[in-house]
Design an enzyme around this catalytic site. Sequence first.
Site, PDB file in Angstrom:
ATOM      1  N   SER A 175       0.798  -1.229   0.000  1.00 35.10           N
ATOM      2  CA  SER A 175       0.000   0.000   0.000  1.00 35.10           C
ATOM      3  C   SER A 175       0.826   1.273   0.000  1.00 35.10           C
ATOM      4  CB  SER A 175      -0.935  -0.003   1.202  1.00 35.10           C
ATOM      5  OG  SER A 175      -0.204  -0.107   2.399  1.00 35.10           O
ATOM      6  N   HIS A 203      -5.632  -3.169  -2.503  1.00 35.30           N
ATOM      7  CA  HIS A 203      -5.346  -2.234  -3.594  1.00 35.30           C
ATOM      8  C   HIS A 203      -5.335  -2.924  -4.954  1.00 35.30           C
ATOM      9  CE1 HIS A 203      -4.468   1.133  -0.943  1.00 35.30           C
ATOM     10  NE2 HIS A 203      -3.972   0.205  -0.124  1.00 35.30           N
ATOM     11  N   LYS A 234     -12.145   0.722  -1.677  1.00 36.76           N
ATOM     12  CA  LYS A 234     -11.135   1.397  -2.498  1.00 36.76           C
ATOM     13  C   LYS A 234     -11.644   1.418  -3.947  1.00 36.76           C
ATOM     14  CE  LYS A 234      -7.644   0.076   0.884  1.00 36.76           C
ATOM     15  NZ  LYS A 234      -7.622   1.274   1.711  1.00 36.76           N
TER      16      LYS A 234
HETATM   17  C1  LIG Z   1      -3.239  -3.390   2.249  1.00 30.19           C
HETATM   18  C2  LIG Z   1      -4.388  -2.893   3.056  1.00 30.19           C
HETATM   19  N1  LIG Z   1      -5.106  -3.766   3.785  1.00 30.19           N
HETATM   20  C3  LIG Z   1      -6.151  -3.367   4.530  1.00 30.19           C
HETATM   21  C4  LIG Z   1      -6.531  -2.055   4.581  1.00 30.19           C
HETATM   22  C5  LIG Z   1      -7.675  -1.675   5.439  1.00 30.19           C
HETATM   23  O1  LIG Z   1      -8.852  -1.628   4.692  1.00 30.19           O
HETATM   24  P1  LIG Z   1     -10.061  -0.710   5.186  1.00 30.19           P
HETATM   25  O2  LIG Z   1      -9.734   0.684   4.797  1.00 30.19           O
HETATM   26  O3  LIG Z   1     -11.256  -1.269   4.479  1.00 30.19           O
HETATM   27  O4  LIG Z   1     -10.135  -0.886   6.667  1.00 30.19           O
HETATM   28  C6  LIG Z   1      -5.802  -1.104   3.832  1.00 30.19           C
HETATM   29  C7  LIG Z   1      -6.116   0.339   3.820  1.00 30.19           C
HETATM   30  O5  LIG Z   1      -6.938   0.937   4.340  1.00 30.19           O
HETATM   31  C8  LIG Z   1      -4.716  -1.530   3.067  1.00 30.19           C
HETATM   32  O6  LIG Z   1      -3.994  -0.649   2.368  1.00 30.19           O
END
Ligand SMILES: Cc1ncc(COP(=O)(O)O)c(C=O)c1O
Length: 379
Positions: A175, A203, A234
């Site tokens: 990310s 992502h 996303k």
């Molecule tokens: C790789 C990754 N996993 C999990 C999440 C968490 O997802 P959420 O925003 O739906 O809590 C994110 C970013 O927010 C992320 O970049």
Amino acid sequence: MFEQELAGLKAQGLFRRLRVIGSGRGPRILIEGREVVNLASNDYLGLARHPALREAASRALGTYGVGAGASRLLAGDFGLHEELEARLAAFEGRPRALLFNSGYQANVGIIPALVEKGDTLFSDELNHASLIDGCRLSRARVWVYRHRDLSHLEALLRETADARRKLIVTDGVFSMDGDLAPLPGIVALARQYGTWVMVDEAHATGVLGPRGRGTLEHFGLTDQVEVQMGTLGKALGVFGAYVTGDEGLIAYLIQRCRSFIFTTALPPALAAASIRALELVDEEPWRRERLWKNRERLVAGLRAQGFDMMGSETPIFPVRFGGVAEAHHAAARLLDLGIHAPAIRPPTVPPDACRIRLSVSAAHSEEDLEAVLLAFSRL
Ligand SMILES: Cc1ncc(COP(=O)(O)O)c(C=O)c1O
């Protein structure tokens, strides 16, 4: 205590501020009354404001109201949750899916449901905080391998050959760096050493693979890993998350996963919007094509100006600025020049790898991209 800690963060340039974003048009937002190009959103396909999603959500709001009212196992299970799960399983080409309220909740729940004290986890050093926290909560032994380093992973797997349950966890797309996990190599090692694999597609869903199914599709590994987790907030433009896997995995998580059991269900209107978003990934493939075209345009332009994009392979790309002060200064100057692109600092990234993180969207126009390149040329 708080004052002292906060003063320390301020002195190091690490104090975080919430900034209210006024609503703007699509990829442009209002910050302090000024319209700027937004490069800080993960709305990769530009679906978050899509009329079809709004309509699906409003219709469900009219029928079901706003909140789900209870956890799914008590009284909060709506037909829309089941329908979305069936659609997600079909979308990913995997046997079954289970919804979560966010990606964070999914990761901190799934990992401790699968492994516990006495078990072993292998985690890429640049994994997302939610995977790291899931590993910590599990109380399993965690071996952190160097970023994307298969020989280091193999050395650790060899060392722990006799461990009880073993699970490798990795982001599919990292990310903060925008590079990809070496999944074919990870899956091969997992087979060799009798280890499960969990991939976080946060992502990648809607972005990677010929049909936007994520990194598993991109690498031709759709049915080759035990646990695939993805998010709805996303590229799909809504909110929430999911896990896909075989019948046994999902049935087990419903019994054991605390972040699924002990929380109020996802609002049904969000499930309705997500169903529509999955359809739009297939109905409007031009969004994915445009996303990648925009990505190529920005990367080529920034590279021509000599910026270091740290090996990104996706629509997330960091531009390296080194220390905290340099990254901070660059973000402030970009904002002056009409570009919102946040500085990423510790603890999110190491102190010497501070960066401006750009994420581009299908919704950005040529004019937006030109404005970004012009701003960087003036930095
Ligand atoms: C790789 C990754 N996993 C999990 C999440 C968490 O997802 P959420 O925003 O739906 O809590 C994110 C970013 O927010 C992320 O970049």
